[in-house]
Structure formats: structure tokens, C-alpha cells
Scaffold this active site. Sequence first.
Site, PDB file in Angstrom:
ATOM      1  N   ARG A 167      14.261  35.570   8.045  1.00  0.00           N
ATOM      2  CA  ARG A 167      14.312  35.556   6.578  1.00  0.00           C
ATOM      3  C   ARG A 167      15.344  36.577   6.088  1.00  0.00           C
ATOM      4  NH1 ARG A 167       8.681  35.948   3.678  1.00  0.00           N
ATOM      5  NH2 ARG A 167       9.972  35.319   1.902  1.00  0.00           N
ATOM      6  N   CYS A 223       9.825  43.712   0.637  1.00  0.00           N
ATOM      7  CA  CYS A 223       9.581  42.502   1.430  1.00  0.00           C
ATOM      8  C   CYS A 223       9.807  41.325   0.496  1.00  0.00           C
ATOM      9  CB  CYS A 223       8.187  42.517   2.033  1.00  0.00           C
ATOM     10  SG  CYS A 223       6.840  42.705   0.824  1.00  0.00           S
TER      11      CYS A 223
END
Length: 274
Positions: A182, A238
Site C-alpha cells: 500500500r 496509516c
Amino acid sequence: MKQTEYLVDSEWLSHQQDNPQIVIIDCRFQLANPNWGEEQYHKNHIPGAYYLSLDRDLSSQVQRHGGRHPLPDIEVLAQKFTEMGIVKNETLVVAYDDSRFAFAARLWWLLRYLGHDKVALLDGGWNGWIDRNYPITNAIPEPKSGSFTPQPNPDWLVDIDTVKAAKNNDSVVVVDSRDSDRYTGLREPIDPIAGSITGALNSPWKKVSDESGYLQSLEKQQKLWKNYQEAEEIIVYCGSGVTACVNLLSLELSGFKNTKLYPGGWSDWCSYLV
């Protein structure tokens, strides 16, 4: 059997079931199925445990910007703590999930952000408790009378403008806590745009624990951050300020005191790019 400042094990907790100075909170959750955690809680949980949902209790309503899990309304959350019998800086709160601290660490961070340092995570979480055949129940505990006056630490937070400014400051390190694919933009299962914040370094949150949900040794924690010793400030993010808290736990255990959370995370950042 162990209890450290921010970690307890199942054996220790099993001997505290009648301790009025301890409140247990179940934080199980699934991003793809937001009702799942509470459904599991109603089926079975650690005796005496209350439940807090990431979406409903540990976050506030999603807006155009601010990320997928904005920080909760402080007064509302404080009232929930009070009704669980939590007395600020007296009651030890023990939080658990079944996701390698992913959601329990959010509660750990929030309590400390609000000025309550007496909070620990259950090492191994729900699965570790079950594996050792400790008692479980579906009985919901009654509300109690606590006392929780929040005293937030605003210095623990940064917004998108502060993160943007960090790229011009060599003494500030920005850490992306998501999985490496990611971070590199190879995969994005949730947010509308793949990628990461320019200049951010990657330290995936899952490295903090093993696959069974037990915290890695202190030596391994410190090894994760050995290249960050010179940073004057470490900003951690995050997807939406949740699993970043696992890295903040690891940094705290490793002795770092210069950490901050960007709670909006990549979901806030990319909301300005859509």
C-alpha cells in the site's frame, strides 16, 4: 505471568477477574464488516469486559476531509469511560482485540492522549485468551460509576498542513505504518487513490507483533526504529489513524518521546487529491 507498563498477559489477567481497580474493554472490529466485532462480543467475551466500537465509539462521523476514522468527540467518549467505572489515573484499563493490537492500540493511544496513563494491552489478545481456555461469557456488565475528566494533549497530534511542512524539515521523519504494497501504491483496497505521502518512510505496523498477536521482544522493537534515533520528531500515520497507534506503542516501548499522530492519515491526505 507478567504485567508491564503497557502490556499484560492472559495468565495475569485471569487472576484479576474480581479486581475493582481494573476495567477490561473488548475492541474487536473488522473494517469490512463494522458490526462484526460487537456481534462477536455479544456471543462471547472475557468476563466483565465492556465493548467499544472503532466506528461508533473510538471515532467520530466521517466528513469530506479528516479521514475515515476522525478522532471521537472527547466529552462523549469520556462519559462512556465514566459509565464503565473508569476513574482517571486510578483504574487500570486493559484493552484487547483479535487483530494484533490494531484496534486495541487505538484505545490505548486515546486514553493516554486524554491524560490517562494507566492502560495496557492484552498480549496475544482474544485468541491468546481462548487458546489457554480461560473463562468466557456472554453476560453484559452493568454500567458503573467512574470519574473521567479528559485532559487532551494537543501536542500529540498534527494536521495535514504540518505534515506538508515536514518535507522541508530534515529533523522530522514521517512514517507510513501501512503494509509495504500500500505504501508503494501497488495495492489500495480502501481509499480512492493508491500511494503514500511524499518523503514518508515505511515501517509496517504488523512488524510490531508476531502472527499470533504477541508483541515482539523489546530488542526487535528497538531494531525497527534504530534508524530514527536522530529525528527530532516522528510523525506516524496509516490509512486513518488506527494501526499507526501500534507503531506508536512500539516507539513508546523503545524509548521515543518525540512521536505524533497524523490521525487523518492517507485517507485524509488523498481526499484533497480526488
